[in-house]
Design an enzyme around this catalytic site. Structure first.
Site, mmCIF file in Angstrom:
data_model
loop_
_atom_site.group_PDB
_atom_site.id
_atom_site.type_symbol
_atom_site.label_atom_id
_atom_site.label_comp_id
_atom_site.label_asym_id
_atom_site.label_seq_id
_atom_site.Cartn_x
_atom_site.Cartn_y
_atom_site.Cartn_z
ATOM 1 N N HIS A 170 40.471 19.451 85.317
ATOM 2 C CA HIS A 170 41.502 20.473 85.451
ATOM 3 C C HIS A 170 42.796 19.992 84.808
ATOM 4 O O HIS A 170 42.977 18.795 84.546
ATOM 5 C CB HIS A 170 41.697 20.816 86.924
ATOM 6 N N ASP A 176 41.198 19.349 90.709
ATOM 7 C CA ASP A 176 42.505 19.352 91.360
ATOM 8 C C ASP A 176 42.401 20.267 92.580
ATOM 9 O O ASP A 176 42.381 21.489 92.434
ATOM 10 C CB ASP A 176 43.567 19.867 90.389
ATOM 11 N N GLY A 211 37.185 26.600 80.903
ATOM 12 C CA GLY A 211 36.582 27.010 82.167
ATOM 13 C C GLY A 211 36.797 28.480 82.487
ATOM 14 O O GLY A 211 35.841 29.211 82.757
ATOM 15 N N ASP A 252 33.580 30.250 88.840
ATOM 16 C CA ASP A 252 32.917 29.537 87.747
ATOM 17 C C ASP A 252 32.700 28.071 88.102
ATOM 18 O O ASP A 252 31.665 27.481 87.763
ATOM 19 C CB ASP A 252 33.765 29.631 86.475
ATOM 20 N N HIS A 294 39.494 30.955 88.401
ATOM 21 C CA HIS A 294 38.076 30.894 88.024
ATOM 22 C C HIS A 294 37.278 30.021 88.998
ATOM 23 O O HIS A 294 36.331 29.348 88.614
ATOM 24 C CB HIS A 294 37.910 30.400 86.584
ATOM 25 N N ARG A 323 26.693 24.903 91.854
ATOM 26 C CA ARG A 323 25.482 25.570 92.327
ATOM 27 C C ARG A 323 24.293 25.261 91.417
ATOM 28 O O ARG A 323 23.172 25.070 91.888
ATOM 29 C CB ARG A 323 25.744 27.074 92.392
ATOM 30 N N ASP A 371 32.305 26.637 82.014
ATOM 31 C CA ASP A 371 31.524 26.110 83.133
ATOM 32 C C ASP A 371 30.130 26.732 83.158
ATOM 33 O O ASP A 371 29.134 26.053 83.443
ATOM 34 C CB ASP A 371 32.234 26.385 84.457
#
Length: 302
Positions: free
Chosen positions: A172, A254, A229, A264, A261, A270, A234
């Site tokens: 991030h 962060d 991202g 995402d 997002h 996942r 992502d």
């Protein structure tokens, strides 16, 4: 978790919980964890802190001897997961948790309960490993046993031929400089991977670093950058994880800022949890630095 001789530091304390689909069957992820990491577990001095039903499953599968000593927390519906969060943030070394193994089934609705999300977030904030896949837990236990000086526990070396492996490097905005510092420190190790992937700006910055180290031409395409991202990078990496083309994901999060997002980010995690016995995610800078250092030590034993 390194310990000096004569230290009075209490034993390593690991929080353990598994979603229902990962604990019931004889070949469940929970059972595989104790089978695959048996030597590492025996080499480490662990006190397990186990949430209710997971401990029931351990007893049912006859794995209690590998889970001693242990502390039983209540069932999840009685606040066991909430208590685990409280112990992650506890500063008392005799009551705190050093790491959490939470074998998450990505279709189990309890994995998105507030206490489950808080557990991951607090682990990142307090720089404690949050291991949500079977592959992550097994590799972390092996590397920690190696850090304690044990050389007899090492596994079969799956995933250690880096010339055939890929890694994703994501950070991030507030942590991009951290990523560059980590990448520069461990450049020779990261350079051994067959492929390196990153999202947006992180990929461009890493390629600039590689050009500085390897030369303009050799470092130009050191990392393959995907979209940023928020624009779907992502998701692009998640597909490669699902196809088992990326095993390791170094994702510097962060946890202190709202992220539009967020879905995402969760998609990528996942994906790793969907292929739980293959992929692993490391989510904080200090843990990433340690993981890469120990991974380099482990490669010397291959």
């Amino acid at each position: 978790m390194d310990t000096a001789l004569g230290s009075t530091r209490p034993r390593l304390r690991i929080g353990l919980i598994a979603n229902r689909a990962h604990q019931d069957a004889p070949d469940s992820a929970l059972v595989q964890l104790f089978q695959r990491a048996k030597k590492s577990i025996q080499a480490l001095d662990i006190e397990w802190v186990v949430v209710g039903r997971t401990l029931d499953a351990i007893q049912t599968h006859g794995l209690t001897t590998l889970c001693q000593p242990h502390v039983r927390f209540p069932y999840g519906r009685e606040g066991g997961l909430m208590k685990l969060v409280a112990h992650v943030v506890n500063s008392d070394p005799h009551n705190s948790i050093d790491a959490v193994i939470y074998l998450i089934d990505p279709v189990d609705h309890s994995s998105i309960f507030p206490e489950a999300l808080a557990l991951k977030r607090q682990c990142v904030i307090h720089r404690k490993p949050f291991l949500s896949t079977l592959a992550a837990a097994c590799e972390w236990l092996e590397l920690e046993a190696l850090a304690q000086g044990d050389r007899d526990h090492v596994g079969d070396g799956v995933g250690l031929n880096l010339s055939q492996e890929s890694i994703a490097l994501i950070a991030h905005d507030a942590l991009k400089q951290n990523m560059l510092q980590i990448a520069e420190k461990h450049f020779s190790l990261l350079d051994q991977f067959a492929h390196r992937y990153a999202t947006g700006t992180t990929g461009s910055l890493l390629n600039q670093l590689a050009q500085k180290i390897k030369g303009e031409q050799a470092g130009r395409n050191w990392v393959k950058p995907f979209l940023s991202g928020p624009m779907g990078g992502d998701a692009q990496i998640a597909e490669l994880v699902l196809d088992q083309q990326i095993r390791r994901i170094l994702f510097l999060e962060d946890p202190h800022v709202a992220r539009q997002h967020e879905a995402d980010i969760q998609l990528l995690e996942r994906a790793a949890r969907t292929v739980t016995d293959f992929a692993l995610v490391i989510s904080d800078g200090e843990g990433s630095d340690r993981w890469l250092r120990l991974l380099n030590e482990r490669l010397k034993l291959v």
